[in-house]
Write an enzyme that holds these catalytic residues in place. Sequence first.
Site, short mmCIF file in Angstrom:
data_model
loop_
_atom_site.label_atom_id
_atom_site.label_comp_id
_atom_site.label_asym_id
_atom_site.label_seq_id
_atom_site.Cartn_x
_atom_site.Cartn_y
_atom_site.Cartn_z
N CYS A 1 3.73 28.62 -16.65
CA CYS A 1 3.25 29.12 -17.94
C CYS A 1 2.64 28.02 -18.80
O CYS A 1 3.18 27.66 -19.85
CB CYS A 1 4.40 29.79 -18.67
N GLU A 2 1.55 27.48 -18.34
CA GLU A 2 0.80 26.46 -19.09
C GLU A 2 -0.64 26.51 -18.62
O GLU A 2 -0.88 26.60 -17.42
CB GLU A 2 1.30 25.05 -18.75
N PRO B 1 0.82 -1.21 0.00
CA PRO B 1 0.00 0.00 0.00
C PRO B 1 0.86 1.27 0.00
O PRO B 1 1.89 1.33 0.67
CB PRO B 1 -0.78 -0.11 1.32
N GLY B 2 0.44 2.24 -0.76
CA GLY B 2 1.16 3.52 -0.77
C GLY B 2 0.19 4.63 -0.39
O GLY B 2 0.22 5.18 0.71
N TYR C 1 2.01 10.88 -3.81
CA TYR C 1 2.21 11.29 -5.21
C TYR C 1 2.15 12.81 -5.35
O TYR C 1 1.68 13.34 -6.36
CB TYR C 1 1.21 10.58 -6.14
N1 LLP Z 1 2.72 -1.74 -6.01
C1 LLP Z 1 2.95 -1.51 -7.32
C2 LLP Z 1 3.58 -2.55 -8.12
C3 LLP Z 1 2.57 -0.28 -7.88
O1 LLP Z 1 2.78 -0.06 -9.17
C4 LLP Z 1 1.97 0.71 -7.08
C5 LLP Z 1 1.57 2.01 -7.62
C6 LLP Z 1 1.75 0.42 -5.72
C7 LLP Z 1 2.14 -0.81 -5.22
C8 LLP Z 1 1.12 1.40 -4.76
O2 LLP Z 1 -0.18 1.69 -5.14
P1 LLP Z 1 -1.12 2.57 -4.18
O3 LLP Z 1 -1.39 1.74 -2.95
O4 LLP Z 1 -0.40 3.81 -3.86
O5 LLP Z 1 -2.32 2.80 -4.99
N2 LLP Z 1 0.90 8.74 -9.54
C9 LLP Z 1 -0.44 8.18 -9.51
C10 LLP Z 1 -0.46 6.80 -8.87
C11 LLP Z 1 0.47 5.82 -9.53
C12 LLP Z 1 0.49 4.46 -8.88
C13 LLP Z 1 1.56 3.63 -9.45
N3 LLP Z 1 1.73 2.34 -8.84
C14 LLP Z 1 -1.37 9.17 -8.79
O6 LLP Z 1 -0.92 10.23 -8.37
O7 LLP Z 1 -2.56 8.91 -8.68
#
Ligand code: LLP
Length: 421
Positions: free
Chosen positions: A346-347, A275-276, A375
């Site tokens: 500037c966008e 989880p992130g 993020y």
């Molecule tokens: N594991 C893998 C293999 C992943 O590719 C990701 C996220 C995670 C775990 C963590 O996912 P989470 O629990 O955070 O949903 N930049 C984008 C989100 C990109 C997520 C990429 N992969 C945003 O700001 O919404």
Amino acid sequence: MNFFEVRDGELWCEGVPLSRIAHEVGTPVYVYSTATLERHYTVFQDAFAPRKVLVAYAVKANSNVSVLKTLARLGAGADTVSEGEIRRALAAGVPPSRIVFSGVGKTRRELAFAVELGVAEINVESEPEIDLLSEVAALLDARPKITIRVNPDVSAGGHAKIATGKSENKFGVSFSEAERLYAKASADPNLDPIGVACHIGSQITDLAPMAEAFAKMRGLVERLRGQGLTVERLDLGGGLGAPYFDSPAPPEPAQFARMVETVLEGLDIDLVFEPGRVIAANAGVLLSRVIHVHERPEGRRFLVVDGAMNDLVRPAMYDAFHDIRPVKTPRTGANLSAFDVVGPVCETGDTFCRDRELPPLEAGDLVAFMTAGAYGAAMSSEYNTRPLAPEVLVKGNQYAVVRPRPTYEEMLAREPLAPWL
Ligand code: LLP
């Protein structure tokens, strides 16, 4: 839940008024709450009790070393996707036995680094990667633990740019390929296949597609075991959504855990999660100051703030919604009116939102972009030669600058002139 609350007529992070941080550190600035990070990690981990699971926090969501260390002290592992992220995890005290190395394009150098370190698992995503890893392992006389990342071909909703679980996406291999590659890796003296992995996307707010993917993963584990292969570990990735709006609220970790237990009932296997967002998103805000209000005679009103798309790119990149709260509580009865909230880059894309109903705001006022802990800073850049927004970590009534704003001298010193100039 989070620890950004109104007290004495203004927004605080734990025991510190955000206005104090804005005054002392300057804006734009990211502010993170230790109590929120700790709570989210603990809630996720405890949701699976008494089962012991490895919660490998996805470093990409917020890779600040102090944030990582806050989580590492609670026992968190780290899901990493580059040598840089592995180095950050190590700097934060995450032991290699809790580091997961994922990613579609790991280089030879990165694989060698992870093999020498002896990480918990390398999630391999394709046949050429297995071949390269086998070669690297043989040279290093090591036998890395690997999992095969499967693309379960499930659509999890959410923004197309962050969906990963459909076969048209670049991630992982199909189920039939996974069976073939698992057998191939099991026969390879340089590799130690220990499990299978999946991750179907991010900001997922519906448990049904996850349940579907996990059931398919269970089927794979059973088929592999049926062939006499050893499968000890199932890595189910990350992806659980965070509450960007008050409603509808995404499922709680406890509901997610119940779904996992139901799908896997009776299957004896070690679980890993990555989880992130669900841990970091609500633990951070981007604090920004209004530069001015530009009102066009024909009607549109632009709230120009000192934060911009280089600081928080999610609205420009994914049309993402972030709640915007004035730091000073508006007087009771204040009328809401529509603003387009924009940054100075500037966008036209440097627009956080259009027609957002906000209370009266004027030059010098502070606003907080909520749910920006994941993020946010991690995706920031110096576009338009804007210094990276600093990061501040709050704990109770103290705070620390955990990434200072670079000076212009430091920024320019990174670019030595070509000798012929
Ligand atoms: N594991 C893998 C293999 C992943 O590719 C990701 C996220 C995670 C775990 C963590 O996912 P989470 O629990 O955070 O949903 N930049 C984008 C989100 C990109 C997520 C990429 N992969 C945003 O700001 O919404």
